[in-house]
Design a protein around this motif. Structure first.
Motif, PDB file in Angstrom:
ATOM      1  N   ASP A  65       0.865  -1.183   0.000  1.00  8.58           N
ATOM      2  CA  ASP A  65       0.000   0.000   0.000  1.00  8.58           C
ATOM      3  C   ASP A  65       0.902   1.234   0.000  1.00  8.58           C
ATOM      4  OD1 ASP A  65      -2.391  -1.361  -0.009  1.00  8.58           O
ATOM      5  OD2 ASP A  65      -2.531  -1.462   2.168  1.00  8.58           O
ATOM      6  N   VAL A 106      -9.296   3.733 -13.023  1.00  8.73           N
ATOM      7  CA  VAL A 106      -9.044   3.970 -11.602  1.00  8.73           C
ATOM      8  C   VAL A 106      -9.463   5.391 -11.247  1.00  8.73           C
ATOM      9  CG1 VAL A 106      -7.256   4.238  -9.839  1.00  8.73           C
ATOM     10  CG2 VAL A 106      -7.201   2.272 -11.387  1.00  8.73           C
ATOM     11  N   SER A 129      -8.643   7.938  -9.135  1.00  8.39           N
ATOM     12  CA  SER A 129      -7.430   8.191  -8.352  1.00  8.39           C
ATOM     13  C   SER A 129      -7.664   9.304  -7.341  1.00  8.39           C
ATOM     14  CB  SER A 129      -6.268   8.552  -9.284  1.00  8.39           C
ATOM     15  OG  SER A 129      -5.062   8.617  -8.561  1.00  8.39           O
ATOM     16  N   VAL A 160      -5.258   4.390  -1.270  1.00  8.54           N
ATOM     17  CA  VAL A 160      -5.105   3.015  -1.721  1.00  8.54           C
ATOM     18  C   VAL A 160      -6.447   2.306  -1.794  1.00  8.54           C
ATOM     19  CG1 VAL A 160      -2.735   2.833  -0.866  1.00  8.54           C
ATOM     20  CG2 VAL A 160      -4.648   2.197   0.637  1.00  8.54           C
ATOM     21  N   TYR A 162      -8.842   3.341  -3.310  1.00  8.70           N
ATOM     22  CA  TYR A 162      -9.285   3.582  -4.683  1.00  8.70           C
ATOM     23  C   TYR A 162      -8.222   3.141  -5.704  1.00  8.70           C
ATOM     24  CZ  TYR A 162     -13.062   6.513  -2.833  1.00  8.70           C
ATOM     25  OH  TYR A 162     -14.181   6.986  -2.175  1.00  8.70           O
ATOM     26  N   ASP A 163      -7.266   2.302  -5.258  1.00 10.79           N
ATOM     27  CA  ASP A 163      -6.126   1.938  -6.109  1.00 10.79           C
ATOM     28  C   ASP A 163      -5.375   3.181  -6.573  1.00 10.79           C
ATOM     29  OD1 ASP A 163      -6.152  -0.867  -6.115  1.00 10.79           O
ATOM     30  OD2 ASP A 163      -7.821  -0.891  -7.534  1.00 10.79           O
ATOM     31  N   SER A 164      -5.293   4.171  -5.708  1.00  5.88           N
ATOM     32  CA  SER A 164      -4.654   5.457  -6.005  1.00  5.88           C
ATOM     33  C   SER A 164      -3.477   5.644  -5.064  1.00  5.88           C
ATOM     34  CB  SER A 164      -5.680   6.582  -5.820  1.00  5.88           C
ATOM     35  OG  SER A 164      -5.094   7.840  -5.984  1.00  5.88           O
ATOM     36  N   HIS A 165      -2.347   6.125  -5.606  1.00  2.00           N
ATOM     37  CA  HIS A 165      -1.114   6.095  -4.822  1.00  2.00           C
ATOM     38  C   HIS A 165      -0.346   7.415  -4.813  1.00  2.00           C
ATOM     39  CE1 HIS A 165      -1.417   1.712  -4.305  1.00  2.00           C
ATOM     40  NE2 HIS A 165      -1.894   1.716  -5.539  1.00  2.00           N
ATOM     41  N   TYR A 225      -0.319  -0.130 -15.185  1.00  2.00           N
ATOM     42  CA  TYR A 225      -0.624  -0.588 -13.836  1.00  2.00           C
ATOM     43  C   TYR A 225      -1.614  -1.748 -13.877  1.00  2.00           C
ATOM     44  CZ  TYR A 225       1.584   3.775 -12.376  1.00  2.00           C
ATOM     45  OH  TYR A 225       2.474   4.799 -12.181  1.00  2.00           O
ATOM     46  N   SER A 250      -3.786  -2.453 -11.842  1.00  5.06           N
ATOM     47  CA  SER A 250      -5.109  -2.041 -11.358  1.00  5.06           C
ATOM     48  C   SER A 250      -6.049  -1.663 -12.497  1.00  5.06           C
ATOM     49  CB  SER A 250      -4.971  -0.864 -10.393  1.00  5.06           C
ATOM     50  OG  SER A 250      -4.268   0.209 -10.987  1.00  5.06           O
ATOM     51  N   ASN A 251      -5.515  -1.469 -13.709  1.00  2.85           N
ATOM     52  CA  ASN A 251      -6.352  -1.136 -14.861  1.00  2.85           C
ATOM     53  C   ASN A 251      -6.848  -2.371 -15.609  1.00  2.85           C
ATOM     54  OD1 ASN A 251      -4.323   1.734 -15.411  1.00  2.85           O
ATOM     55  ND2 ASN A 251      -6.476   1.776 -14.810  1.00  2.85           N
ATOM     56  N   GLU A 311      -4.187  -9.284 -14.965  1.00  7.19           N
ATOM     57  CA  GLU A 311      -3.175  -8.273 -14.658  1.00  7.19           C
ATOM     58  C   GLU A 311      -1.873  -8.523 -15.397  1.00  7.19           C
ATOM     59  OE1 GLU A 311      -2.644  -7.793 -10.490  1.00  7.19           O
ATOM     60  OE2 GLU A 311      -4.676  -7.038 -10.150  1.00  7.19           O
TER      61      GLU A 311
END
Length: 367
Positions: A127, A200, A202, A206, A208-211, A315, A317-318, A324
Protein backbone atom coordinates in the motif's frame (compact mmCIF):
# COMPACT_ATOMS: atom_id res chain seq x y z
CA UNK A 1 5.25 23.15 13.37
CA UNK A 2 3.09 24.56 10.58
CA UNK A 3 -0.36 23.02 11.14
CA UNK A 4 -0.63 22.39 7.40
CA UNK A 5 2.26 19.92 7.69
CA UNK A 6 0.43 18.03 10.42
CA UNK A 7 -2.76 18.03 8.34
CA UNK A 8 -0.75 16.70 5.38
CA UNK A 9 0.59 13.86 7.54
CA UNK A 10 -2.87 12.99 8.84
CA UNK A 11 -4.32 12.74 5.32
CA UNK A 12 -1.34 10.67 4.15
CA UNK A 13 -1.54 8.14 6.98
CA UNK A 14 -5.32 7.88 7.37
CA UNK A 15 -7.00 8.68 4.04
CA UNK A 16 -4.21 7.78 1.63
CA UNK A 17 -2.33 4.79 3.10
CA UNK A 18 -5.07 3.58 5.49
CA UNK A 19 -2.42 2.55 8.02
CA UNK A 20 -3.60 0.35 10.89
CA UNK A 21 -2.07 -0.81 14.17
CA UNK A 22 0.67 -3.35 13.65
CA UNK A 23 1.38 -2.40 10.03
CA UNK A 24 5.04 -2.46 8.98
CA UNK A 25 5.66 0.87 7.23
CA UNK A 26 8.73 2.02 5.31
CA UNK A 27 9.06 5.81 5.13
CA UNK A 28 11.35 7.06 2.36
CA UNK A 29 12.45 10.58 3.29
CA UNK A 30 13.83 13.19 0.88
CA UNK A 31 16.59 15.52 2.14
CA UNK A 32 14.29 18.51 2.66
CA UNK A 33 11.20 16.57 3.75
CA UNK A 34 12.36 16.41 7.38
CA UNK A 35 9.41 18.29 8.90
CA UNK A 36 6.85 16.19 7.08
CA UNK A 37 8.72 13.03 8.08
CA UNK A 38 8.57 14.05 11.74
CA UNK A 39 4.82 14.66 11.50
CA UNK A 40 4.30 11.35 9.67
CA UNK A 41 6.37 9.45 12.25
CA UNK A 42 4.23 10.93 15.02
CA UNK A 43 1.02 9.99 13.24
CA UNK A 44 2.26 6.44 12.64
CA UNK A 45 3.30 6.10 16.26
CA UNK A 46 -0.13 7.21 17.44
CA UNK A 47 -1.70 4.48 15.31
CA UNK A 48 0.58 1.75 16.60
CA UNK A 49 2.39 1.10 13.33
CA UNK A 50 6.00 -0.11 13.03
CA UNK A 51 8.28 2.36 11.22
CA UNK A 52 11.53 2.02 9.30
CA UNK A 53 12.90 5.17 7.64
CA UNK A 54 15.17 5.30 4.60
CA UNK A 55 17.00 8.27 3.10
CA UNK A 56 16.08 9.15 -0.49
CA UNK A 57 18.72 11.52 -1.82
CA UNK A 58 19.19 12.34 -5.48
CA UNK A 59 22.80 13.23 -4.77
CA UNK A 60 23.41 9.86 -3.12
CA UNK A 61 21.83 7.99 -6.03
CA UNK A 62 23.83 10.01 -8.55
CA UNK A 63 27.12 9.35 -6.72
CA UNK A 64 26.45 5.62 -6.54
CA UNK A 65 25.49 5.22 -10.20
CA UNK A 66 28.43 7.29 -11.49
CA UNK A 67 30.96 5.47 -9.31
CA UNK A 68 29.66 1.94 -9.85
CA UNK A 69 31.90 -0.20 -12.03
CA UNK A 70 30.41 -3.14 -13.91
CA UNK A 71 26.90 -4.53 -13.98
CA UNK A 72 24.44 -3.75 -11.21
CA UNK A 73 23.34 -6.72 -9.12
CA UNK A 74 19.76 -7.67 -9.92
CA UNK A 75 17.31 -7.09 -7.05
CA UNK A 76 19.72 -7.10 -4.07
CA UNK A 77 18.33 -9.46 -1.42
CA UNK A 78 18.51 -6.99 1.46
CA UNK A 79 16.59 -4.32 -0.46
CA UNK A 80 14.09 -6.77 -1.89
CA UNK A 81 13.37 -8.25 1.55
CA UNK A 82 12.60 -4.82 3.01
CA UNK A 83 9.77 -4.20 0.58
CA UNK A 84 8.53 -7.78 0.39
CA UNK A 85 7.85 -7.65 4.14
CA UNK A 86 6.39 -4.14 4.24
CA UNK A 87 2.66 -3.45 4.43
CA UNK A 88 3.00 0.15 3.25
CA UNK A 89 5.66 2.44 1.79
CA UNK A 90 5.35 6.21 2.12
CA UNK A 91 7.52 8.25 -0.24
CA UNK A 92 8.10 11.77 1.08
CA UNK A 93 9.75 13.63 -1.78
CA UNK A 94 11.66 16.78 -1.01
CA UNK A 95 14.94 17.05 -2.89
CA UNK A 96 17.36 19.95 -2.97
CA UNK A 97 18.02 19.96 -6.70
CA UNK A 98 15.32 18.99 -9.19
CA UNK A 99 18.00 18.38 -11.85
CA UNK A 100 20.13 16.08 -9.72
CA UNK A 101 21.21 13.08 -11.75
CA UNK A 102 20.87 14.80 -15.11
CA UNK A 103 24.51 14.00 -15.87
CA UNK A 104 24.15 10.26 -15.24
CA UNK A 105 24.58 8.58 -18.66
CA UNK A 106 21.27 7.20 -19.97
CA UNK A 107 22.69 3.70 -20.33
CA UNK A 108 23.79 3.71 -16.68
CA UNK A 109 20.40 4.95 -15.50
CA UNK A 110 18.59 2.35 -17.59
CA UNK A 111 20.84 -0.48 -16.37
CA UNK A 112 20.23 0.54 -12.77
CA UNK A 113 16.48 0.72 -13.34
CA UNK A 114 16.32 -2.65 -15.04
CA UNK A 115 18.41 -4.31 -12.32
CA UNK A 116 15.93 -3.16 -9.69
CA UNK A 117 12.74 -4.06 -11.51
CA UNK A 118 11.93 -6.76 -8.96
CA UNK A 119 12.50 -4.31 -6.09
CA UNK A 120 10.24 -1.82 -7.82
CA UNK A 121 7.49 -4.41 -8.28
CA UNK A 122 7.77 -5.41 -4.61
CA UNK A 123 7.25 -1.76 -3.60
CA UNK A 124 4.25 -1.52 -5.93
CA UNK A 125 2.73 -4.61 -4.29
CA UNK A 126 2.47 -2.73 -0.98
CA UNK A 127 0.00 0.00 0.00
CA UNK A 128 2.42 2.63 -1.27
CA UNK A 129 1.76 6.36 -1.49
CA UNK A 130 3.96 9.09 -2.93
CA UNK A 131 3.68 12.68 -1.77
CA UNK A 132 5.84 15.79 -1.73
CA UNK A 133 6.81 18.29 0.93
CA UNK A 134 6.88 21.86 -0.43
CA UNK A 135 10.53 22.86 -0.75
CA UNK A 136 12.43 25.90 -1.93
CA UNK A 137 13.85 23.99 -4.89
CA UNK A 138 10.34 23.09 -6.06
CA UNK A 139 9.24 26.69 -5.58
CA UNK A 140 12.15 27.86 -7.69
CA UNK A 141 11.36 25.29 -10.39
CA UNK A 142 7.75 26.53 -10.42
CA UNK A 143 8.93 30.16 -10.60
CA UNK A 144 7.19 31.05 -7.33
CA UNK A 145 8.20 32.46 -3.99
CA UNK A 146 8.46 29.83 -1.27
CA UNK A 147 5.38 31.13 0.58
CA UNK A 148 3.37 31.22 -2.65
CA UNK A 149 4.41 27.69 -3.51
CA UNK A 150 3.40 26.43 -0.07
CA UNK A 151 -0.07 27.90 -0.58
CA UNK A 152 -0.28 26.27 -3.99
CA UNK A 153 0.86 22.85 -2.75
CA UNK A 154 -1.47 22.73 0.23
CA UNK A 155 -4.43 23.87 -1.89
CA UNK A 156 -3.81 20.75 -3.97
CA UNK A 157 -3.13 18.38 -1.04
CA UNK A 158 -5.56 19.45 1.69
CA UNK A 159 -8.72 18.71 -0.28
CA UNK A 160 -12.08 17.20 0.58
CA UNK A 161 -11.01 13.94 -1.03
CA UNK A 162 -14.28 12.16 -0.39
CA UNK A 163 -16.21 14.82 -2.33
CA UNK A 164 -13.67 14.80 -5.16
CA UNK A 165 -13.84 11.01 -5.33
CA UNK A 166 -17.60 11.24 -5.89
CA UNK A 167 -17.09 13.73 -8.74
CA UNK A 168 -14.39 11.63 -10.41
CA UNK A 169 -16.59 8.54 -10.20
CA UNK A 170 -18.56 10.02 -13.12
CA UNK A 171 -15.48 9.93 -15.35
CA UNK A 172 -14.58 6.43 -14.20
CA UNK A 173 -18.05 5.22 -15.18
CA UNK A 174 -17.69 6.74 -18.66
CA UNK A 175 -14.32 5.05 -19.23
CA UNK A 176 -15.41 1.71 -17.77
CA UNK A 177 -18.41 1.64 -20.11
CA UNK A 178 -16.42 2.84 -23.14
CA UNK A 179 -14.45 1.09 -25.86
CA UNK A 180 -12.56 3.88 -27.64
CA UNK A 181 -11.19 7.29 -26.65
CA UNK A 182 -10.42 10.02 -29.16
CA UNK A 183 -8.48 13.20 -28.30
CA UNK A 184 -8.51 16.09 -30.78
CA UNK A 185 -6.70 19.43 -30.42
CA UNK A 186 -3.89 21.36 -32.07
CA UNK A 187 -1.57 18.91 -33.88
CA UNK A 188 -3.39 16.05 -32.16
CA UNK A 189 -5.81 13.43 -33.39
CA UNK A 190 -5.31 10.29 -31.36
CA UNK A 191 -7.50 7.24 -30.88
CA UNK A 192 -6.99 4.59 -28.20
CA UNK A 193 -8.86 1.43 -27.32
CA UNK A 194 -9.90 1.08 -23.68
CA UNK A 195 -11.98 -2.06 -24.19
CA UNK A 196 -11.72 -4.61 -21.36
CA UNK A 197 -9.91 -2.13 -19.14
CA UNK A 198 -10.74 -0.89 -15.62
CA UNK A 199 -10.44 2.85 -14.95
CA UNK A 200 -9.04 3.97 -11.60
CA UNK A 201 -10.69 6.78 -9.65
CA UNK A 202 -7.43 8.19 -8.35
CA UNK A 203 -8.69 9.88 -5.21
CA UNK A 204 -5.37 9.86 -3.31
CA UNK A 205 -6.11 6.65 -1.41
CA UNK A 206 -5.10 3.01 -1.72
CA UNK A 207 -8.79 2.23 -1.15
CA UNK A 208 -9.28 3.58 -4.68
CA UNK A 209 -6.13 1.94 -6.11
CA UNK A 210 -4.65 5.46 -6.01
CA UNK A 211 -1.11 6.09 -4.82
CA UNK A 212 -0.33 9.81 -5.19
CA UNK A 213 -1.02 12.69 -2.83
CA UNK A 214 -2.07 15.03 -4.28
CA UNK A 215 -4.06 13.13 -6.84
CA UNK A 216 -7.22 13.98 -8.69
CA UNK A 217 -7.23 12.06 -11.97
CA UNK A 218 -9.03 9.14 -13.56
CA UNK A 219 -6.72 6.87 -15.51
CA UNK A 220 -6.82 3.70 -17.56
CA UNK A 221 -4.48 1.61 -19.71
CA UNK A 222 -5.01 2.27 -23.44
CA UNK A 223 -3.92 0.03 -26.29
CA UNK A 224 -4.16 -0.11 -30.09
CA UNK A 225 -3.13 3.55 -30.20
CA UNK A 226 -3.26 5.30 -33.58
CA UNK A 227 -2.51 8.86 -34.68
CA UNK A 228 -0.54 11.86 -33.50
CA UNK A 229 -0.35 13.72 -30.20
CA UNK A 230 1.29 16.98 -29.20
CA UNK A 231 2.41 17.60 -25.60
CA UNK A 232 2.55 21.36 -25.11
CA UNK A 233 3.22 21.39 -21.36
CA UNK A 234 6.98 21.69 -20.64
CA UNK A 235 8.35 19.18 -18.18
CA UNK A 236 11.57 18.03 -16.58
CA UNK A 237 12.35 14.42 -17.47
CA UNK A 238 15.44 12.76 -16.04
CA UNK A 239 16.72 16.15 -14.96
CA UNK A 240 16.39 17.68 -18.44
CA UNK A 241 13.89 20.27 -19.66
CA UNK A 242 11.78 18.77 -22.46
CA UNK A 243 9.37 20.86 -24.56
CA UNK A 244 6.89 20.43 -27.40
CA UNK A 245 7.02 16.66 -27.73
CA UNK A 246 5.24 15.08 -30.67
CA UNK A 247 4.60 11.35 -30.98
CA UNK A 248 3.17 9.36 -33.88
CA UNK A 249 1.60 5.95 -33.22
CA UNK A 250 0.90 3.08 -35.59
CA UNK A 251 -0.39 -0.32 -34.47
CA UNK A 252 -0.03 0.78 -30.86
CA UNK A 253 3.66 1.75 -31.01
CA UNK A 254 5.58 5.00 -31.41
CA UNK A 255 6.96 5.10 -34.94
CA UNK A 256 8.13 8.72 -34.99
CA UNK A 257 8.89 11.42 -32.44
CA UNK A 258 10.28 14.92 -32.09
CA UNK A 259 10.79 17.58 -29.44
CA UNK A 260 11.76 21.25 -29.60
CA UNK A 261 14.14 20.81 -26.67
CA UNK A 262 16.12 17.75 -25.51
CA UNK A 263 14.70 15.42 -28.12
CA UNK A 264 17.39 12.89 -27.20
CA UNK A 265 15.74 12.37 -23.79
CA UNK A 266 12.58 11.16 -25.52
CA UNK A 267 14.67 8.90 -27.76
CA UNK A 268 16.49 7.40 -24.79
CA UNK A 269 13.17 6.60 -23.11
CA UNK A 270 11.81 4.93 -26.23
CA UNK A 271 14.94 2.77 -26.53
CA UNK A 272 14.71 1.45 -22.96
CA UNK A 273 12.83 -1.71 -23.96
CA UNK A 274 10.02 -2.90 -26.23
CA UNK A 275 7.30 -1.76 -23.81
CA UNK A 276 8.62 1.80 -23.75
CA UNK A 277 7.19 2.42 -27.23
CA UNK A 278 3.67 1.64 -26.08
CA UNK A 279 1.33 3.60 -23.84
CA UNK A 280 0.88 2.44 -20.26
CA UNK A 281 -1.56 5.11 -19.16
CA UNK A 282 -4.21 7.58 -20.26
CA UNK A 283 -5.04 10.01 -17.45
CA UNK A 284 -7.63 12.79 -17.23
CA UNK A 285 -6.81 15.55 -14.72
CA UNK A 286 -9.68 16.64 -12.42
CA UNK A 287 -8.08 18.39 -9.42
CA UNK A 288 -9.30 22.01 -9.65
CA UNK A 289 -7.15 22.87 -6.64
CA UNK A 290 -4.17 22.81 -9.03
CA UNK A 291 -4.46 26.01 -11.04
CA UNK A 292 -1.08 26.37 -12.78
CA UNK A 293 1.77 24.34 -14.22
CA UNK A 294 4.79 23.93 -11.96
CA UNK A 295 7.11 21.56 -13.89
CA UNK A 296 6.33 18.84 -11.36
CA UNK A 297 4.42 15.93 -12.85
CA UNK A 298 2.97 14.92 -9.45
CA UNK A 299 0.92 18.12 -9.56
CA UNK A 300 0.75 19.00 -13.25
CA UNK A 301 -0.79 15.73 -14.46
CA UNK A 302 -3.64 16.06 -11.94
CA UNK A 303 -4.58 19.60 -13.00
CA UNK A 304 -8.06 20.11 -14.39
CA UNK A 305 -7.99 20.94 -18.11
CA UNK A 306 -5.21 18.45 -18.84
CA UNK A 307 -4.81 14.99 -20.28
CA UNK A 308 -1.63 12.98 -19.86
CA UNK A 309 -0.23 9.87 -21.47
CA UNK A 310 2.55 7.69 -20.13
CA UNK A 311 5.03 5.71 -22.16
CA UNK A 312 5.94 2.35 -20.69
CA UNK A 313 4.66 0.32 -17.78
CA UNK A 314 0.91 -0.05 -17.26
CA UNK A 315 -0.62 -0.59 -13.84
CA UNK A 316 -2.24 -3.91 -13.00
CA UNK A 317 -5.11 -2.04 -11.36
CA UNK A 318 -6.35 -1.14 -14.86
CA UNK A 319 -7.06 -4.79 -15.64
CA UNK A 320 -9.49 -7.37 -14.26
CA UNK A 321 -7.82 -9.37 -11.45
CA UNK A 322 -7.36 -12.47 -13.62
CA UNK A 323 -5.71 -10.48 -16.43
CA UNK A 324 -3.18 -8.27 -14.66
CA UNK A 325 -0.37 -10.10 -16.47
CA UNK A 326 -1.57 -8.47 -19.71
CA UNK A 327 -0.38 -5.05 -18.54
CA UNK A 328 2.28 -3.47 -20.74
CA UNK A 329 5.65 -4.28 -19.18
CA UNK A 330 8.55 -1.82 -19.17
CA UNK A 331 11.28 -0.52 -16.90
CA UNK A 332 9.96 3.03 -17.44
CA UNK A 333 6.73 4.92 -16.87
CA UNK A 334 7.11 8.47 -18.19
CA UNK A 335 4.17 10.88 -18.17
CA UNK A 336 3.71 13.68 -20.69
CA UNK A 337 0.96 16.29 -20.51
CA UNK A 338 -1.21 18.17 -22.99
CA UNK A 339 -3.35 21.21 -22.19
CA UNK A 340 -7.00 20.73 -23.20
CA UNK A 341 -8.38 24.03 -21.87
CA UNK A 342 -8.98 25.47 -25.36
CA UNK A 343 -9.96 24.18 -28.81
CA UNK A 344 -10.01 20.56 -27.70
CA UNK A 345 -12.43 17.66 -27.55
CA UNK A 346 -12.25 14.41 -25.59
CA UNK A 347 -14.65 11.77 -26.91
CA UNK A 348 -15.57 8.30 -25.69
CA UNK A 349 -17.27 6.11 -28.28
CA UNK A 350 -18.04 9.18 -30.36
CA UNK A 351 -19.73 11.14 -27.56
CA UNK A 352 -18.11 14.33 -26.24
CA UNK A 353 -17.16 13.95 -22.57
CA UNK A 354 -15.04 17.11 -22.25
CA UNK A 355 -14.84 20.19 -24.44
CA UNK A 356 -12.30 22.97 -23.85
CA UNK A 357 -11.61 21.63 -20.37
CA UNK A 358 -15.24 21.45 -19.22
CA UNK A 359 -16.88 18.09 -18.52
CA UNK A 360 -20.41 17.46 -19.74
CA UNK A 361 -21.74 17.31 -16.16
CA UNK A 362 -20.22 20.70 -15.27
CA UNK A 363 -21.88 24.07 -15.68
CA UNK A 364 -20.85 25.86 -18.88
CA UNK A 365 -20.57 22.73 -20.99
CA UNK A 366 -21.61 23.64 -24.51
CA UNK A 367 -23.50 20.88 -26.31
Amino acid sequence: MDPRIEAHAEILVDWSARVEAGDDVVVSVGPDAHELAVAVAGALGERGANVHATYASGELGRAYQLAHDGDFDEDPDHELALYERADAVLFLDGGRNTSEGSDVPPETREAYSKARQGVREARLDTDWVKTVHPTRSLAQQANMSYAEYQEFAYDAILRDWEALAAEMAKMKEVLDDGSEVRLVKEDTDLTMSIEDRVAVNSAASVAYDSHNLPSGEVFTAPHATEGEVYFDVPMTIRGERVQDVRLTFEDGEVVDYSAAQNESVVGDILETDAGARRLGELGVGMNRGIDRFTDNVLFDEKMGDTVHLALGRAYGSNFPPDREDEANASAVHVDMITDVSEDSVLEVDGEVVQRDGTFRWEGGFDE
